[in-house]
Design a protein around this motif. Structure first.
Motif, PDB file in Angstrom:
ATOM      1  N   LYS A 156       0.810  -1.211   0.000  1.00 36.47           N
ATOM      2  CA  LYS A 156       0.000   0.000   0.000  1.00 36.47           C
ATOM      3  C   LYS A 156       0.851   1.273   0.000  1.00 36.47           C
ATOM      4  O   LYS A 156       0.396   2.325  -0.454  1.00 36.47           O
ATOM      5  CB  LYS A 156      -0.928  -0.004   1.224  1.00 36.47           C
ATOM      6  CG  LYS A 156      -2.079  -0.991   1.120  1.00 36.47           C
ATOM      7  CD  LYS A 156      -3.165  -0.493   0.189  1.00 36.47           C
ATOM      8  CE  LYS A 156      -3.947   0.646   0.799  1.00 36.47           C
ATOM      9  NZ  LYS A 156      -4.696   0.290   2.004  1.00 36.47           N
ATOM     10  N   ASP A 157       2.061   1.187   0.533  1.00 34.87           N
ATOM     11  CA  ASP A 157       2.914   2.374   0.588  1.00 34.87           C
ATOM     12  C   ASP A 157       3.904   2.430  -0.576  1.00 34.87           C
ATOM     13  O   ASP A 157       4.859   3.220  -0.550  1.00 34.87           O
ATOM     14  CB  ASP A 157       3.676   2.424   1.917  1.00 34.87           C
ATOM     15  CG  ASP A 157       4.546   1.189   2.147  1.00 34.87           C
ATOM     16  OD1 ASP A 157       4.495   0.262   1.312  1.00 34.87           O
ATOM     17  OD2 ASP A 157       5.268   1.157   3.162  1.00 34.87           O
ATOM     18  N   ALA A 158       3.685   1.620  -1.613  1.00 36.37           N
ATOM     19  CA  ALA A 158       4.603   1.591  -2.755  1.00 36.37           C
ATOM     20  C   ALA A 158       4.562   2.921  -3.505  1.00 36.37           C
ATOM     21  O   ALA A 158       3.485   3.501  -3.695  1.00 36.37           O
ATOM     22  CB  ALA A 158       4.239   0.449  -3.696  1.00 36.37           C
ATOM     23  N   PRO A 159       5.715   3.416  -3.946  1.00 38.98           N
ATOM     24  CA  PRO A 159       5.724   4.670  -4.711  1.00 38.98           C
ATOM     25  C   PRO A 159       4.984   4.512  -6.035  1.00 38.98           C
ATOM     26  O   PRO A 159       5.053   3.472  -6.682  1.00 38.98           O
ATOM     27  CB  PRO A 159       7.222   4.929  -4.937  1.00 38.98           C
ATOM     28  CG  PRO A 159       7.888   3.598  -4.762  1.00 38.98           C
ATOM     29  CD  PRO A 159       7.073   2.862  -3.760  1.00 38.98           C
ATOM     30  N   GLY A 160       4.270   5.557  -6.409  1.00 38.30           N
ATOM     31  CA  GLY A 160       3.529   5.535  -7.669  1.00 38.30           C
ATOM     32  C   GLY A 160       2.146   4.927  -7.561  1.00 38.30           C
ATOM     33  O   GLY A 160       1.407   4.892  -8.556  1.00 38.30           O
ATOM     34  N   LEU A 161       1.760   4.453  -6.373  1.00 35.33           N
ATOM     35  CA  LEU A 161       0.429   3.868  -6.180  1.00 35.33           C
ATOM     36  C   LEU A 161      -0.515   4.926  -5.620  1.00 35.33           C
ATOM     37  O   LEU A 161      -0.226   5.552  -4.597  1.00 35.33           O
ATOM     38  CB  LEU A 161       0.505   2.683  -5.218  1.00 35.33           C
ATOM     39  CG  LEU A 161      -0.834   2.029  -4.841  1.00 35.33           C
ATOM     40  CD1 LEU A 161      -1.469   1.359  -6.054  1.00 35.33           C
ATOM     41  CD2 LEU A 161      -0.646   1.017  -3.718  1.00 35.33           C
ATOM     42  N   THR A 162      -1.654   5.121  -6.301  1.00 35.77           N
ATOM     43  CA  THR A 162      -2.656   6.092  -5.856  1.00 35.77           C
ATOM     44  C   THR A 162      -4.019   5.428  -5.775  1.00 35.77           C
ATOM     45  O   THR A 162      -4.417   4.708  -6.704  1.00 35.77           O
ATOM     46  CB  THR A 162      -2.738   7.289  -6.825  1.00 35.77           C
ATOM     47  OG1 THR A 162      -1.430   7.846  -7.000  1.00 35.77           O
ATOM     48  CG2 THR A 162      -3.673   8.352  -6.298  1.00 35.77           C
ATOM     49  N   LEU A 163      -4.731   5.655  -4.668  1.00 39.59           N
ATOM     50  CA  LEU A 163      -6.077   5.121  -4.479  1.00 39.59           C
ATOM     51  C   LEU A 163      -7.060   6.281  -4.326  1.00 39.59           C
ATOM     52  O   LEU A 163      -6.815   7.197  -3.531  1.00 39.59           O
ATOM     53  CB  LEU A 163      -6.152   4.233  -3.227  1.00 39.59           C
ATOM     54  CG  LEU A 163      -5.805   2.754  -3.355  1.00 39.59           C
ATOM     55  CD1 LEU A 163      -4.343   2.561  -3.721  1.00 39.59           C
ATOM     56  CD2 LEU A 163      -6.112   2.019  -2.048  1.00 39.59           C
ATOM     57  N   HIS A 164      -8.139   6.236  -5.088  1.00 37.45           N
ATOM     58  CA  HIS A 164      -9.221   7.204  -4.955  1.00 37.45           C
ATOM     59  C   HIS A 164     -10.459   6.441  -4.487  1.00 37.45           C
ATOM     60  O   HIS A 164     -11.134   5.787  -5.280  1.00 37.45           O
ATOM     61  CB  HIS A 164      -9.488   7.923  -6.283  1.00 37.45           C
ATOM     62  CG  HIS A 164      -8.339   8.748  -6.773  1.00 37.45           C
ATOM     63  ND1 HIS A 164      -8.032   9.978  -6.245  1.00 37.45           N
ATOM     64  CD2 HIS A 164      -7.407   8.500  -7.718  1.00 37.45           C
ATOM     65  CE1 HIS A 164      -6.969  10.479  -6.861  1.00 37.45           C
ATOM     66  NE2 HIS A 164      -6.563   9.592  -7.751  1.00 37.45           N
ATOM     67  N   GLY A 165     -10.745   6.514  -3.191  1.00 34.10           N
ATOM     68  CA  GLY A 165     -11.827   5.740  -2.610  1.00 34.10           C
ATOM     69  C   GLY A 165     -13.184   6.407  -2.731  1.00 34.10           C
ATOM     70  O   GLY A 165     -13.282   7.634  -2.859  1.00 34.10           O
ATOM     71  N   TYR A 166     -14.243   5.604  -2.660  1.00 35.34           N
ATOM     72  CA  TYR A 166     -15.609   6.127  -2.731  1.00 35.34           C
ATOM     73  C   TYR A 166     -16.569   5.076  -2.165  1.00 35.34           C
ATOM     74  O   TYR A 166     -16.243   3.894  -2.061  1.00 35.34           O
ATOM     75  CB  TYR A 166     -16.004   6.465  -4.174  1.00 35.34           C
ATOM     76  CG  TYR A 166     -15.715   5.366  -5.182  1.00 35.34           C
ATOM     77  CD1 TYR A 166     -16.627   4.347  -5.421  1.00 35.34           C
ATOM     78  CD2 TYR A 166     -14.505   5.352  -5.876  1.00 35.34           C
ATOM     79  CE1 TYR A 166     -16.357   3.354  -6.337  1.00 35.34           C
ATOM     80  CE2 TYR A 166     -14.226   4.357  -6.793  1.00 35.34           C
ATOM     81  CZ  TYR A 166     -15.154   3.358  -7.018  1.00 35.34           C
ATOM     82  OH  TYR A 166     -14.880   2.349  -7.922  1.00 35.34           O
ATOM     83  N   HIS A 167     -17.744   5.538  -1.797  1.00 39.00           N
ATOM     84  CA  HIS A 167     -18.780   4.654  -1.284  1.00 39.00           C
ATOM     85  C   HIS A 167     -19.489   3.939  -2.430  1.00 39.00           C
ATOM     86  O   HIS A 167     -19.682   4.503  -3.505  1.00 39.00           O
ATOM     87  CB  HIS A 167     -19.806   5.439  -0.466  1.00 39.00           C
ATOM     88  CG  HIS A 167     -19.277   5.968   0.832  1.00 39.00           C
ATOM     89  ND1 HIS A 167     -19.048   5.163   1.920  1.00 39.00           N
ATOM     90  CD2 HIS A 167     -18.919   7.225   1.195  1.00 39.00           C
ATOM     91  CE1 HIS A 167     -18.588   5.890   2.916  1.00 39.00           C
ATOM     92  NE2 HIS A 167     -18.494   7.144   2.505  1.00 39.00           N
ATOM     93  N   LEU A 168     -19.885   2.704  -2.195  1.00 42.29           N
ATOM     94  CA  LEU A 168     -20.665   1.936  -3.155  1.00 42.29           C
ATOM     95  C   LEU A 168     -22.149   2.058  -2.835  1.00 42.29           C
ATOM     96  O   LEU A 168     -22.536   2.189  -1.662  1.00 42.29           O
ATOM     97  CB  LEU A 168     -20.251   0.464  -3.116  1.00 42.29           C
ATOM     98  CG  LEU A 168     -18.818   0.159  -3.570  1.00 42.29           C
ATOM     99  CD1 LEU A 168     -18.454  -1.275  -3.199  1.00 42.29           C
ATOM    100  CD2 LEU A 168     -18.674   0.373  -5.067  1.00 42.29           C
ATOM    101  N   ALA A 169     -22.983   1.996  -3.845  1.00 40.55           N
ATOM    102  CA  ALA A 169     -24.427   2.135  -3.647  1.00 40.55           C
ATOM    103  C   ALA A 169     -24.967   1.057  -2.720  1.00 40.55           C
ATOM    104  O   ALA A 169     -25.886   1.300  -1.930  1.00 40.55           O
ATOM    105  CB  ALA A 169     -25.145   2.071  -4.999  1.00 40.55           C
ATOM    106  N   GLN A 170     -24.410  -0.151  -2.799  1.00 40.69           N
ATOM    107  CA  GLN A 170     -24.907  -1.263  -1.996  1.00 40.69           C
ATOM    108  C   GLN A 170     -24.274  -1.333  -0.620  1.00 40.69           C
ATOM    109  O   GLN A 170     -24.520  -2.255   0.149  1.00 40.69           O
ATOM    110  CB  GLN A 170     -24.676  -2.593  -2.728  1.00 40.69           C
ATOM    111  CG  GLN A 170     -23.210  -2.985  -2.890  1.00 40.69           C
ATOM    112  CD  GLN A 170     -22.612  -2.472  -4.183  1.00 40.69           C
ATOM    113  OE1 GLN A 170     -22.912  -1.367  -4.616  1.00 40.69           O
ATOM    114  NE2 GLN A 170     -21.757  -3.265  -4.808  1.00 40.69           N
TER     115      GLN A 170
END
Length: 346
Positions: free
Chosen positions: A163-177
């Motif tokens: 998860k802390d690898a360079p170049g890794l980006t996460l854009h989180g969001y809620h799911l409808a379900q």
């Protein structure tokens, strides 16, 4: 034919139902302590189950409980991939580690072999979409192409990316379900090779995830029908319960028939999970198609029979309906699986 669960699976079902009724706090850790995650894997790999019917029991109860727990995405699917790659699942079973499988891409739709993410050396570049449970995971298992074009079955490998690898980006969001997912971007991100030729392993893990989601949907359908039956028996109009009106009684019976068809489809899918790939996939395509069709009918009709209260945020039925409807769009929708069933049956 009458289907009867083994004594061990009945005990597991009872344990889960009691646990989910009062679940609070760190549910994941509690499930691991109860040994529930171990039910997803065989004794050879440190668990005590791993068969299709074990998965069906666990995920049916999870669906009934209205919990947004990414057990499919953070344990079952990545665990099967780790085993296929020659690794172990001890940390997953113990609940000390959670992994997420980053495979789906925007252009892929439901094609498992469509992978545009590329690897050069041991650095990955590309984008993955709707990675459920990515934010809670300790690391990602990422599919990437080391050879061939985007639509080839060959040339797909698996890499572990921290998860802390360079170049890794996460854009989180809620799911409808319910629950959360993330869009994942990799830009020359380092990873550790797990498996060089991974298409078969991905297809096998996807099959297990498809069965688990079908069982989870069945559990949500059962809960929705239980709520509707209770509501029709207590809500009164013209001095009598509305469930005594013939039109509503017939509609409820129709839904119960559909649900029993869905239950039979899940049982059939569970029985064939360990079959050769073509027969397994043919049966699971039928299972997913039936759950998609029956689930949509149950979700829509139970909401309609409840009236306005069924759509309120405070009432659980609306959440169950979202869960059922959105489940059709994971691991292939009903149209996709109808086409797949026809192709595999030819």
């Amino acid at each position: 034919m009458r289907f009867v669960q083994t004594e061990e699976r009945v005990m597991l079902q009872d344990t889960l139902r009691r646990f989910f009724a009062d679940a609070s706090g760190d549910v994941w850790a509690d499930l691991a302590e109860l040994g529930v995650i171990g039910a997803l894997f065989s004794e050879d790999h440190g668990g005590f189950g791993g068969h299709g019917f074990d998965l069906a029991v666990v995920f049916e109860e999870l669906g009934r409980a209205d919990l947004s727990l990414p057990l499919i995405d953070n344990a079952l699917v990545p665990g099967r991939l780790m085993l296929a790659a020659g690794g172990d699942v001890e940390t997953l079973i113990a609940g000390t580690e959670r992994l997420a499988f980053a495979h789906a891409e925007t252009a892929a739709r439901y094609d498992l072999n469509w992978v545009e993410t590329r690897v050069e050396g041991n650095t990955l570049s590309g984008e993955k979409t709707v990675v459920v449970g990515a934010e809670e995971a300790n690391a990602l298992i990422v599919s990437a192409r080391h050879s061939g074009k985007a639509s080839d079955e060959v040339g797909i490998g698996l890499w572990r990316v921290e998860k802390d690898a360079p170049g890794l980006t996460l854009h989180g969001y809620h799911l409808a379900q319910g629950g959360r997912a993330a869009e994942v971007t990799l830009s020359n991100t380092p990873g550790s090779l797990l498996m060089h030729d991974a298409y078969t392993a991905i297809a096998d893990a996807n099959a297990a995830g498809t069965l688990a989601l079908a069982a989870e949907t069945l559990g949500a359908m059962e809960a929705s029908l239980d709520m509707t039956r209770e509501y029709l028996g207590t809500r009164k109009q013209f001095g009598r319960p509305i469930g005594s009106f013939q039109a509503l009684a017939h509609r409820l019976v129709d839904l119960m028939v559909e649900m029993e068809q869905a239950r039979s489809a899940v049982i059939l899918g569970a029985a064939h999970l360990s079959d050769p790939a073509q027969e397994r996939d043919r049966v699971l395509a039928a299972t997913k198609n039936i759950l998609g069709r029956a689930g949509r009918l149950v979700a829509e009709d139970t909401i309609q029979m409840h009236g306005g209260i069924g759509m309120t945020e405070e009432y659980a039925l609306g959440r169950f309906a979202k869960r059922i409807i959105m489940a059709d769009h994971r691991f292939g929708d009903m149209d996709h699986h109808m086409e797949r069933f026809i192709a595999l049956s030819a």
